[in-house]
Design a protein around this motif. Structure first.
Motif: not given
Length: 370
Positions: A45-49, A119-121
């Motif tokens: 769910r994070f950007d660039n995990p 998630g919004g990714r």
């Protein structure tokens, strides 16, 4: 804890986990954790995990006394933020510090991250589409390779198609463990997807040229769509968190290619080698002779005239060639046999005289008396 020497805490590297000991470190038990199965969908769910095992893990902690007489624990969990244990014994993720001062301590809100919603990714959606399309095109390459080989065509087309798909698969595996979503998006949109489309169209056209029937083309396209759908279903569930772990979703996606492979093998018989031969060697019109332009019927050339047959007259065969004993105009007389050194001319032989008959005396019994 200075006031409780038997109580100890420690962070477990590589996991979102804190362990607790009540006997001064002799034995340990889990005080708080996020399982590895739940950690991956949380990290996505994070950007660039990036590397989930390294960026989303417990790194360090401190223990300090609380104002009400108890103690508190603050744990640094990497990109997942901070974890705090209150004096009442409850654990709560508090995000990141947004303000720090004598009377100003604010923590970021993690309610959006913990809501459980997908998630919004958007990059995960592109990854799922690229993987499903790559598997579908791989099945199409297999079908085209079998069709081309059945019609006697070169196997280089299938080898090249499999090479392109292998390259796309390696690139997908590399960008799946991504550190930068922008590079991942560029690799998918400008490399993987165009390579899949160009490979599928090229091999379908080549198989049609090699004698594949229209029913084969329909079957190959049906296998492509069937594989994309069956492989895409577990990937859609992976986007929604069911299954939460990527390796399970990938295994189910690979299993979804089995019906497409069976269909590719089944439709290999819908190839007519005679059509492939006709495509390679089409019939050619007869070549025009002499000054006749194209489009007019071919007229054979007249016979070549000779000395005794002027142009325009019927062909007259040449007379026999005269020899020494056959002057021109006389009938042909055969030449006499040619003598050689061992056979000079000689007169005809005279017949031999008749052989005399030998008379024998008669036997005594045949003589007359006296």
């Amino acid at each position: 804890m200075p006031t409780e020497p038997q109580r100890c805490y420690r962070a477990v590297p590589g996991h979102l986990r804190v362990e607790q000991s009540d006997d001064a470190g002799t034995t340990w038990r889990v005080a708080w954790e996020v399982s590895d199965a739940r950690r991956e969908p949380r990290a996505r769910r994070f950007d660039n995990p990036g590397d989930i095992g390294r960026h989303f893990a417990s790194r360090d902690l401190i223990v300090y006394p609380a104002a009400d007489g108890g103690h508190q624990v603050l744990v640094a969990n990497g990109r997942d933020g901070f974890l705090r244990r209150g004096s009442d014994g409850g654990w709560r993720r508090v995000g990141f510090l947004e303000g720090w001062g004598p009377a100003d301590t604010r923590w970021g809100d993690l309610s959006v991250r913990d809501s459980g919603e997908p998630g919004g990714r958007q990059i995960d959606l592109f990854l799922a589409i690229a993987l499903a399309l790559t598997l579908g095109v791989t099945v199409t390459v297999l079908a085209a390779h079998l069709a081309i080989r059945r019609s006697g065509g070169p196997r280089g087309w299938g080898t090249a198609g499999f090479g392109v798909m292998l390259t796309a698969g390696i690139l997908l595996a590399l960008v799946w463990e991504r550190d930068d979503d922008f590079d991942t998006f560029d690799a998918l949109v400008f490399v993987v997807l165009p390579a899949c489309v160009v490979t599928a169209v090229t091999l379908l056209v080549r198989a049609s040229y090699q004698g594949a029937l229209p029913r084969w083309v329909g079957g190959a396209l049906g296998g492509l769509l069937l594989t994309v759908v069956l492989a895409g279903l577990p990937l859609v569930g992976w986007l929604l968190g069911i299954p939460p772990q990527t390796r399970f979703a990938l295994a189910l996606a690979l299993l979804g290619t089995v019906p497409g492979v069976l269909l590719a093998i089944r439709i290999a018989g819908l190839v007519d080698p005679a059509r492939a031969y006709a495509n390679r060697y089409p019939p050619r019109p007869p070549h025009p002779h002499g000054p006749y332009p194209r489009g007019l019927p071919v007229v054979p050339d007249p016979p070549y005239p000779n000395a005794s047959n002027p142009p325009g007259l019927p062909v007259v065969p040449d007379p026999p060639y005269p020899n020494a004993s056959n002057p021109p105009g006389l009938p042909v007389v055969p030449d006499p046999p040619y003598p050689n050194a061992s056979n000079p001319p000689r007169p005809p032989a005279a017949p031999d005289p008749p052989s005399p008959v030998r008379l024998r005396p008669p036997y005594p019994a045949q003589l007359p008396p006296g």
